[in-house]
Design a protein around this motif. Structure first.
Motif, PDB file in Angstrom:
ATOM      1  N   GLN A 365       0.825  -1.203   0.000  1.00 58.30           N
ATOM      2  CA  GLN A 365       0.000   0.000   0.000  1.00 58.30           C
ATOM      3  C   GLN A 365       0.865   1.261   0.000  1.00 58.30           C
ATOM      4  O   GLN A 365       0.532   2.246  -0.666  1.00 58.30           O
ATOM      5  CB  GLN A 365      -0.935  -0.015   1.206  1.00 58.30           C
ATOM      6  CG  GLN A 365      -2.134  -0.944   1.050  1.00 58.30           C
ATOM      7  CD  GLN A 365      -3.055  -0.912   2.243  1.00 58.30           C
ATOM      8  OE1 GLN A 365      -2.659  -1.206   3.361  1.00 58.30           O
ATOM      9  NE2 GLN A 365      -4.303  -0.537   2.016  1.00 58.30           N
ATOM     10  N   MET A 366       1.969   1.223   0.752  1.00 55.80           N
ATOM     11  CA  MET A 366       2.890   2.364   0.738  1.00 55.80           C
ATOM     12  C   MET A 366       3.473   2.566  -0.661  1.00 55.80           C
ATOM     13  O   MET A 366       3.590   3.695  -1.148  1.00 55.80           O
ATOM     14  CB  MET A 366       4.003   2.162   1.766  1.00 55.80           C
ATOM     15  CG  MET A 366       3.559   2.361   3.198  1.00 55.80           C
ATOM     16  SD  MET A 366       4.937   2.398   4.373  1.00 55.80           S
ATOM     17  CE  MET A 366       5.304   0.668   4.490  1.00 55.80           C
ATOM     18  N   PHE A 367       3.828   1.449  -1.297  1.00 53.25           N
ATOM     19  CA  PHE A 367       4.342   1.526  -2.667  1.00 53.25           C
ATOM     20  C   PHE A 367       3.279   2.079  -3.605  1.00 53.25           C
ATOM     21  O   PHE A 367       3.559   2.913  -4.470  1.00 53.25           O
ATOM     22  CB  PHE A 367       4.785   0.133  -3.104  1.00 53.25           C
ATOM     23  CG  PHE A 367       5.190   0.047  -4.550  1.00 53.25           C
ATOM     24  CD1 PHE A 367       6.315   0.688  -5.021  1.00 53.25           C
ATOM     25  CD2 PHE A 367       4.435  -0.691  -5.450  1.00 53.25           C
ATOM     26  CE1 PHE A 367       6.686   0.609  -6.352  1.00 53.25           C
ATOM     27  CE2 PHE A 367       4.792  -0.784  -6.784  1.00 53.25           C
ATOM     28  CZ  PHE A 367       5.923  -0.130  -7.226  1.00 53.25           C
ATOM     29  N   SER A 368       2.052   1.613  -3.435  1.00 54.94           N
ATOM     30  CA  SER A 368       0.940   2.085  -4.268  1.00 54.94           C
ATOM     31  C   SER A 368       0.744   3.589  -4.128  1.00 54.94           C
ATOM     32  O   SER A 368       0.466   4.289  -5.117  1.00 54.94           O
ATOM     33  CB  SER A 368      -0.342   1.342  -3.881  1.00 54.94           C
ATOM     34  OG  SER A 368      -1.455   1.865  -4.551  1.00 54.94           O
ATOM     35  N   ASN A 369       0.897   4.104  -2.915  1.00 50.18           N
ATOM     36  CA  ASN A 369       0.769   5.553  -2.702  1.00 50.18           C
ATOM     37  C   ASN A 369       1.837   6.320  -3.479  1.00 50.18           C
ATOM     38  O   ASN A 369       1.566   7.379  -4.052  1.00 50.18           O
ATOM     39  CB  ASN A 369       0.875   5.880  -1.211  1.00 50.18           C
ATOM     40  CG  ASN A 369      -0.314   5.374  -0.418  1.00 50.18           C
ATOM     41  OD1 ASN A 369      -1.387   5.155  -0.981  1.00 50.18           O
ATOM     42  ND2 ASN A 369      -0.135   5.163   0.870  1.00 50.18           N
TER      43      ASN A 369
END
Length: 574
Positions: A365-369
């Motif tokens: 999710q951090m990567f997606s952000n």
């Protein structure tokens, strides 16, 4: 008679003495046996103490900077097998996906079993892991829990097995087994007590090393995440961002494959924007309805999904695997959101060492952000660039309308310049500057009077002098716009000549910026191949011959030859 009586008396004394000596001998023998047993017990106790001490030293040696878990566990199992007087031993590691891995194997078939895996529902070790209770199996081949598959595979059937769970307050970590006492005796309660004591120390090692390994893994993941974030923010090209994102998935998530799907708002579908290789072309043919498949569900609900086994999930879309001959086992899927709006979906497929966890979901999710921010920045930049290009083209067209003989000139110069640039090894930024500079190369003509600009015949000397001022007028206009300062060299010097006879500054050869040199050739070719008030157009082959002739004189040689190559390749279209 007296002698006979004395003989009988002596015989009785001898017998009594013999019995006394025999009793004393038995007592001494019993004492020696007890002492030998005690010595043997003391030796066993000493060996156990030494083993425990060695394991404690191993525990103390564990640090974040220096961990060689495999070598450490290997040493420990050597100690365990020796202490237990066993023929063989195995240390099983319990994985996140419910499997037992033969982490360290000692004994005659170690090479055959090292690294093998079995389900926690299988075998004696599986029972120990599942129940978290010890197990003693004498006459193993008759034991109902015995896993014959591994016995047959290894060609080894032990007589006795003693298994102990390796656990801490946080749960089960693995199992330690010893096989076959060397004396041929069965394992007994004392052996169970000894191995149980050792198992507590081994579990401590596993827990401590697991903590440091996880810490190291997280540190590496965040380092990769930071590196990827820097790369994503280093470009404002949406296509580059998407390719970077896809390439980063497998590295960051330790996954076999990854995918990036974007939302088509008009059709309410998801499509594979980035897919690499031959199989990637097949994947690009697939489009999912919003809500269809795992990715479609994530796009519809805007929530991540962790799927340990896709075969057990009714949402799994099998057509992608069928089209690519790929086997999806597990995945984590997260939305890409911009201002709470889902614009796409990221998938990490088949973790290489087990299954994905909730920690992986948070990381993804951090990567997606990061991907969302980079894509949105690139989108905004492209919108601004397209807007500016539109304004610049409109301005150039407005200037052209003042001269009935130069209609479409700017667009042709732009196209010719970009065609030639393909043969000049320019960077993407240089190509972008070339495009903008070519669009605005004649903006200075806005300062030329109509009577000169629209004159039907040739210009006289004074009028020519004024016309040659248009690059300088262009600089006067552009220098007030800070963001366009990099366009000035290409616009200002596109009438310079390689031999130094050009204007406005009489630059020579490599002094002339390459962007200006490209525009110069394109501008001249268009002038020769279009009708003017004072002459008719020249055939293309004659114009190309003229460019070849002037290579190194009017034009920079390398640029002129690149233009000729583009023409011969059919890329100079009028």
């Amino acid at each position: 008679m007296g002698n006979t009586g004395q003989g009988l008396l002596k015989t009785e004394e001898y017998e009594t003495r013999i019995k006394t000596l025999e009793t004393e001998a038995r007592l001494v023998t019993d004492k020696l046996v007890r002492e030998e047993f005690e010595i043997a017990e003391l030796k066993k106790g000493l060996r156990l103490a030494e083993t425990e001490l060695s394991i404690y030293r191993e525990i103390d040696s564990i640090t974040y900077e220096m961990i060689d878990v495999k070598a450490m566990l290997d040493r420990i199992m050597d100690l365990v097998v020796k202490t237990m007087d066993a023929d063989a031993g195995t240390l099983y590691r319990f994985t996140d996906n419910g499997e037992l891995v033969f982490e360290v194997v000692k004994g005659p078939v170690a090479e055959k079993l090292q690294g093998e895996k079995m389900k926690v529902c299988e075998g004696i070790a599986g029972w120990v892991a599942r129940t978290e209770m010890p197990y003693v199996a004498n006459e193993v081949v008759r034991d109902p829990l015995w896993n014959r598959e591994f016995s047959n595979k290894a060609g080894y059937a032990p007589q006795d097995i003693l298994g102990i769970p390796l656990k801490t307050k946080r749960g089960i970590l693995g199992v330690v087994e010893v096989l076959n006492k060397r004396e041929g005796e069965p394992f007994e309660k004392r052996d169970l007590d000894i191995l149980n004591a050792l198992s507590l120390r081994i579990a401590t090692i596993l827990e401590k090393t697991k903590f440091f390994i996880e810490l190291d893994r997280h540190a590496k993941q965040f380092a990769i995440l930071t590196e990827i974030g820097t790369l994503l923010n280093s470009t404002l090209d949406q296509k580059v961002v998407r390719n970077m994102a896809l390439e980063a998935i497998t590295r960051l998530m330790n996954a076999e494959a990854g995918s990036l799907l974007l939302v088509d708002n008009e059709k309410k579908e998801l499509y594979f924007e980035v897919a690499l290789g031959e199989k990637g072309d097949r994947v690009k043919e697939i489009r999912l309805k919003i809500g269809e498949g795992i990715a479609g569900w994530v796009a519809e609900h805007g929530e991540p999904l962790l799927i340990p086994d896709v075969r057990k999930d009714s949402r799994f879309y099998r057509l992608a695997d069928e089209k690519t001959d790929f086997v999806t086992r597990n995945m984590v899927c997260v939305p890409i959101k911009v201002k709470d709006k889902t614009i796409g979906v990221l998938e990490a497929i088949n973790r290489l060492d087990g299954v994905f966890t909730e920690d992986d979901v948070k990381l993804f999710q951090m990567f997606s952000n990061q991907v969302a921010i980079a894509l949105d920045n690139a989108r905004l930049y492209e919108e601004m660039r397209d807007t500016f290009l539109g304004v610049a083209e409109a301005l150039a067209e407005a200037i052209e309308k003042r001269d009935p003989y130069t209609g479409g000139h700017t667009k042709r110069v732009v196209n010719y310049s970009l065609a030639a640039a393909k043969y000049l090894n320019l960077s993407q930024r240089e190509i972008e500057l070339l495009r903008l500079s070519a669009i605005l190369h004649d903006i200075g003509k806005v300062g030329i009077e109509d009577k000169i600009l629209r004159k039907p015949g040739r210009l006289d000397d004074e009028e020519t002098k004024v016309m040659k001022m248009h690059p300088t007028f262009g600089v006067d206009i552009m220098q007030h716009i800070k963001q366009l300062k990099d366009l000035i060299p290409g616009m200002k010097y596109h009438h310079e000549r390689s031999d130094g006879n050009g204007y406005p500054d009489g630059l020579k050869g490599k002094e002339i910026p390459i962007i200006a040199s490209i525009i110069a050739v394109a501008d001249t070719f268009d002038a020769m191949t279009t009708d003017r008030s004072y002459r008719t157009r020249l055939p293309h082959h004659i114009a190309i011959d003229e460019i070849k002739k002037e290579a190194g004189a009017q034009f920079e040689r390398e640029v002129a030859l690149a233009f000729v190559k583009a023409f011969e390749a059919g890329e100079i279209e009028t």
